[in-house]
Scaffold this active site. Sequence first.
Site, PDB file in Angstrom:
ATOM      1  N   CYS A 293       0.836  -1.209   0.000  1.00  0.00           N
ATOM      2  CA  CYS A 293       0.000   0.000   0.000  1.00  0.00           C
ATOM      3  C   CYS A 293       0.865   1.251   0.000  1.00  0.00           C
ATOM      4  O   CYS A 293       0.557   2.234  -0.692  1.00  0.00           O
ATOM      5  CB  CYS A 293      -0.943  -0.014   1.207  1.00  0.00           C
ATOM      6  SG  CYS A 293      -0.120  -0.139   2.816  1.00  0.00           S
ATOM      7  N   HIS A 320       2.038   5.076   9.752  1.00  0.00           N
ATOM      8  CA  HIS A 320       1.133   4.046   9.254  1.00  0.00           C
ATOM      9  C   HIS A 320       0.162   3.582  10.336  1.00  0.00           C
ATOM     10  O   HIS A 320       0.520   3.413  11.502  1.00  0.00           O
ATOM     11  CB  HIS A 320       1.963   2.847   8.761  1.00  0.00           C
ATOM     12  CG  HIS A 320       1.222   1.936   7.826  1.00  0.00           C
ATOM     13  ND1 HIS A 320       0.202   1.119   8.230  1.00  0.00           N
ATOM     14  CD2 HIS A 320       1.386   1.722   6.492  1.00  0.00           C
ATOM     15  CE1 HIS A 320      -0.243   0.433   7.188  1.00  0.00           C
ATOM     16  NE2 HIS A 320       0.453   0.781   6.123  1.00  0.00           N
TER      17      HIS A 320
END
Length: 483
Positions: A293, A320
């Site tokens: 991602c 994150h």
Amino acid sequence: MIQTTPFEQEISNYKTKQNATVKLIKILSDLWFNDAIELVLFRNQLVDRRVSAILNLHQNSKSLTQRAVTVFETLEIAQVIQQLELLPSRIDIGTLALEVRQEQINSEALYSFLAEKLSLANQHQSFEPRDVVLYGFGRIGRLLARELVNKVGAGMQLRLRAIVTRDDINQKTLAKRASLLRNDSIHGDFEGLVDIDLEKAALVLNGITIPIISAKNPEDIDYTQYGIKNALIIDNTGAFRDQEELSRHLKAKGATQVLLTAPGKGVPNIVYGVNQNEIDNNKSTSIYSAASCTTNAISPVLAIIQDNLKIKKGHIETIHAYTNDQNLVDNMHKKSRRGRAAGLNMVITETGAGTAVAKVLPLLEGKLTSNAIRVPVPNGSLAILQLEVEKETNTEHLNDILKKATLNGALVEQIKFSTDIELVSSDIISSSAAAIVDAPATIVASDGTSIILYVWYDNEYGYTHQVMRLARHIAGVRRFTYY
């Protein structure tokens, strides 16, 4: 003569917009469900959206243009597209509205103008649908299932045919799988229909029966028993990461291609929009990786900076969201720091994003370092790109480069441009873009060559859409796109 107050006039004006939007929704649905033609507004999905949501998207378009695109403009364009009888396509009616404005096209000339613009829609397309099997049904797997079911349209693209898990298939496990698909704490309820069929060991999604196959080993499955052929297997388990392990999928009857939703070793790592042209469907390669991602979020932005300013070196720091491989409470973990409670701590950990980018953008090999901090939010992440570039720039120029990339070029699906000075992580959840550039946060040092960019990304939903784009590409289901 009865005079209306300004307040009453405002209500009347808004009602007129609502009525126009209702007409637009009817056309959107007819085109999508009957002809597999998807209309979007500056890459934002319009199908199955409420009236207020569509009006809000039109209003928000003013951040990209000097004057917001109105629903009356897009309705007129949609009405003409409906008359053109196009083959399956994805068309941005926001972009078309801007071009109509710029060219000063009147209503009488609109049909001819759009017919010319969209003439390629009926040429050089492949309409043979492809069967898709989801191998694994975790966070990404369930989002993929939602998107595949929602995007089935007239059934002329990717078709979800089966889901593979390691469960014993019974009433309890089917009910649990259905519940997890139907209700999501982050992305909200699935707006489609979800049921179970115990006799067929299947989920029933929007009336379509999707078998749940229980298997310990991928090579043990015979997909042809389920009427599945030439299937693309999307592996979202994370259990198989290299060429040898992923090749086990191809030993199953009915499987011909594999797409891994994680960084892969010894297989092509592809970020759609950046390096998908490296794929040659005529060659024997049948296993691909959609990278991570984070790689999908930063590669499109880095590609734009590299093309315009040339990157000398840099550091990528990702802030994150915590993930399923961390502990909810302090406990043993094979990796350093990840054993501490994810919901209570910021956790420094490693990321291979800096190295992974070089697989996608070879010109950046050896130029980037990277690290990551997991933070106590369940979704929505941020990449901080600290770069040194060769060509001098300033904040306005840099943001202008990125803004133009979101309106024209190869990366319009991947990058969104935000001018919102109040933007926070929860605002970008369920964004289909791989990256959202936070323009007000952009920094350029006085030397003109040291820059810092803040790039948001929904590490689940945005990534899922990148996987979908790549899946269509490698599966060979082509459709005309106009952005």
